[in-house]
Scaffold this active site. Structure first.
Site, PDB file in Angstrom:
ATOM      1  N   LYS A  35      -7.217 -58.014 -18.346  1.00 51.22           N
ATOM      2  CA  LYS A  35      -7.520 -57.042 -19.399  1.00 51.22           C
ATOM      3  C   LYS A  35      -7.620 -57.668 -20.781  1.00 51.22           C
ATOM      4  CE  LYS A  35      -3.168 -54.980 -18.528  1.00 51.22           C
ATOM      5  NZ  LYS A  35      -2.136 -56.023 -18.607  1.00 51.22           N
ATOM      6  N   LYS A  45      -8.875 -64.908 -12.645  1.00 51.01           N
ATOM      7  CA  LYS A  45      -8.671 -63.525 -12.227  1.00 51.01           C
ATOM      8  C   LYS A  45      -9.206 -62.539 -13.276  1.00 51.01           C
ATOM      9  CE  LYS A  45      -4.201 -62.329 -14.136  1.00 51.01           C
ATOM     10  NZ  LYS A  45      -3.196 -61.314 -14.124  1.00 51.01           N
ATOM     11  N   LYS A  93      -1.851 -69.360 -21.014  1.00 53.93           N
ATOM     12  CA  LYS A  93      -1.948 -68.579 -22.253  1.00 53.93           C
ATOM     13  C   LYS A  93      -1.686 -69.406 -23.497  1.00 53.93           C
ATOM     14  CE  LYS A  93      -1.636 -64.087 -20.421  1.00 53.93           C
ATOM     15  NZ  LYS A  93      -1.327 -62.729 -20.510  1.00 53.93           N
TER      16      LYS A  93
HETATM   17  N1  AQP Z   1      -7.176 -59.433 -11.220  1.00 52.90           N
HETATM   18  C1  AQP Z   1      -6.127 -58.904 -10.591  1.00 52.90           C
HETATM   19  N2  AQP Z   1      -6.152 -58.756  -9.251  1.00 52.90           N
HETATM   20  C2  AQP Z   1      -5.087 -58.222  -8.598  1.00 52.90           C
HETATM   21  N3  AQP Z   1      -3.983 -57.782  -9.230  1.00 52.90           N
HETATM   22  C3  AQP Z   1      -3.923 -57.906 -10.575  1.00 52.90           C
HETATM   23  N4  AQP Z   1      -2.995 -57.575 -11.483  1.00 52.90           N
HETATM   24  C4  AQP Z   1      -3.431 -57.889 -12.718  1.00 52.90           C
HETATM   25  N5  AQP Z   1      -4.660 -58.434 -12.649  1.00 52.90           N
HETATM   26  C5  AQP Z   1      -4.989 -58.465 -11.324  1.00 52.90           C
HETATM   27  C6  AQP Z   1      -1.720 -56.973 -11.130  1.00 52.90           C
HETATM   28  O1  AQP Z   1      -1.447 -55.924 -12.059  1.00 52.90           O
HETATM   29  C7  AQP Z   1      -0.027 -55.858 -12.249  1.00 52.90           C
HETATM   30  C8  AQP Z   1       0.343 -55.776 -13.696  1.00 52.90           C
HETATM   31  O2  AQP Z   1      -0.187 -56.762 -14.459  1.00 52.90           O
HETATM   32  P1  AQP Z   1       0.227 -56.911 -15.968  1.00 52.90           P
HETATM   33  O3  AQP Z   1      -0.683 -56.168 -16.819  1.00 52.90           O
HETATM   34  O4  AQP Z   1       1.655 -56.595 -16.198  1.00 52.90           O
HETATM   35  O5  AQP Z   1       0.089 -58.453 -16.164  1.00 52.90           O
HETATM   36  P2  AQP Z   1      -1.060 -59.421 -15.791  1.00 52.90           P
HETATM   37  O6  AQP Z   1      -0.976 -59.763 -14.340  1.00 52.90           O
HETATM   38  O7  AQP Z   1      -0.943 -60.562 -16.751  1.00 52.90           O
HETATM   39  O8  AQP Z   1      -2.382 -58.588 -16.047  1.00 52.90           O
HETATM   40  P3  AQP Z   1      -3.622 -58.934 -16.919  1.00 52.90           P
HETATM   41  O9  AQP Z   1      -4.617 -57.851 -16.742  1.00 52.90           O
HETATM   42  O10 AQP Z   1      -4.087 -60.332 -16.634  1.00 52.90           O
HETATM   43  O11 AQP Z   1      -3.029 -58.820 -18.375  1.00 52.90           O
HETATM   44  P4  AQP Z   1      -3.164 -59.811 -19.589  1.00 52.90           P
HETATM   45  O12 AQP Z   1      -4.606 -60.190 -19.648  1.00 52.90           O
HETATM   46  O13 AQP Z   1      -2.713 -59.053 -20.783  1.00 52.90           O
HETATM   47  O14 AQP Z   1      -2.256 -60.961 -19.270  1.00 52.90           O
HETATM   48  C9  AQP Z   1       0.592 -57.045 -11.550  1.00 52.90           C
HETATM   49  O15 AQP Z   1       1.135 -56.589 -10.327  1.00 52.90           O
HETATM   50  C10 AQP Z   1      -0.570 -57.948 -11.303  1.00 52.90           C
HETATM   51  O16 AQP Z   1      -0.385 -58.739 -10.156  1.00 52.90           O
END
Ligand code: AQP
Length: 333
Positions: free
Chosen positions: A201, A198, A115
């Site tokens: 969002k 991955k 990030k």
């Molecule tokens: N692509 C994914 N596949 C499987 N699990 C996922 N998780 C997120 N993306 C995937 C799981 O969702 C939970 C919460 O995630 P989070 O929103 O707290 O943080 P993150 O993992 O950083 O999710 P994002 O979507 O990638 O958010 P941004 O882009 O804002 O950083 C976790 O259990 C995660 O494993």
């Protein structure tokens, strides 16, 4: 008996609209765990602000995530659902743990490196760097045994364990050491346009992700545009990462194994396969979307749930926080 159940803690941060990755990698698995564990599911709004958020979007998404949890089948009567910022012990425990954490271990975190990659030192927020400590506080405050996470979050869980073990060593037994629970299906859903990263969002290209709230025609379009390869054979192989990802999605939704899916599409092309994947996603999400909409129109119900959740979460987390304060040498109020 409730008291004998192991404790689970997990949450999602409202840093963007939730994706199919969040749904299959996190929420769908939580639904299966709720009968066997004592579960805390939180909306991690303090984590979301490690990156600048538009205040009104943050408010909407915070409530929407709560609605998504309930609409997906998480029973608010059985589980503790709450908003992280309603429980001040998270921020305070986080400071106490910050003073027991090292810069070196934080700078090794892959998510931080990813990030902050394209930012200069003067634009990387300290919150982004300290994020894993807040996550450790979230987990440790509830004497959590298991943390269901996608493989992307495994490293953060490891640092939470290190911090807890260090605290226990320095100040005597205080925290339960949590274990990661990596779900068998949907552990890592990849970006539809670039299968080396991955599904996320906060990704800029909307064709890379499917949102939980995407309407059917958008889901169809995004799946039909998903990057595959020129082999034209539905195989579960690292040489075909795009197809492998679609198989994983289908498998997480239908509970069919990847091998069963490969067999089903023997001799068939990508068009038919993709159209079935899109249909499976639509059928899975449609009832959830309808319920979310209903819940979002009933704000007083959501308020009732998050108030009740905060009450329980405050009670449990304050007990741990007091223990931490006492051991460190802070005089209790
Ligand atoms: N692509 C994914 N596949 C499987 N699990 C996922 N998780 C997120 N993306 C995937 C799981 O969702 C939970 C919460 O995630 P989070 O929103 O707290 O943080 P993150 O993992 O950083 O999710 P994002 O979507 O990638 O958010 P941004 O882009 O804002 O950083 C976790 O259990 C995660 O494993």
């Amino acid at each position: 008996m409730e008291e004998n159940k192991k404790v689970i803690f997990s949450g999602i941060k409202p840093s963007g609209d939730l994706t199919l990755g969040n749904y299959l990698g996190a929420i769908k698995n939580w639904v299966k765990l709720q009968d066997d564990y004592e579960c805390y599911f939180s909306v991690m709004n303090l984590h979301a602000i490690t990156v600048r958020q538009e205040p009104k979007d943050l408010r909407r998404r915070t409530l929407e995530i709560l609605a998504i949890y309930i609409a997906s089948g998480i029973d608010p009567e059985k589980n503790t659902l709450f908003i992280q910022s309603h429980v001040p012990a998270h921020s305070e425990a986080s400071w106490l743990l910050t003073c027991n954490t090292y810069m070196g271990e934080l700078s090794r975190m892959t998510q931080y490196k990813d990030k902050s990659k394209n930012m200069g030192d003067s634009s990387i927020g300290a919150g982004l760097f300290n994020y894993p400590i807040l996550m450790a506080a979230d987990i440790l405050l509830y004497n959590t045994d298991l943390v269901p996470v996608g493989t992307d979050q495994k490293q953060h869980l490891e640092i939470a364990r290190d911090i807890a073990e260090r605290f226990n060593r320095l100040y005597s037994q205080t925290f339960t050491i949590p274990d990661a629970y990596i779900p068998p299906a949907g552990a890592k859903i990849m970006d539809l346009q670039d299968s080396s990263k991955k599904m996320s969002k906060s990704e800029e290209n909307p064709n890379g992700y499917i949102l939980i709230m995407d309407p059917p025609e958008v889901i169809k379009k995004k799946i039909s545009r998903a990057v595959t390869d020129s082999l034209g054979v539905v195989n579960y192989s690292d040489d075909q990462p795009g197809v492998k990802n679609l198989i994983n999605i289908l498998s997480a939704i239908t509970n069919l194994s990847p091998e069963e899916i490969v067999k089903k599409y023997e001799g068939k092309g990508y068009a038919e396969f993709k159209s079935d994947v899109a249909e499976a996603i639509i059928n899975e999400l449609e009832p959830v979307q309808n319920k979310i909409q209903e819940l979002m129109e009933n704000k007083s119900y959501l308020e009732e749930i998050y108030r009740k959740g905060a009450e329980k979460a405050n009670y449990v987390s304050m007990k741990t926080l007091r223990k931490m304060q006492k051991k460190i040498g802070l005089i209790p109020r």
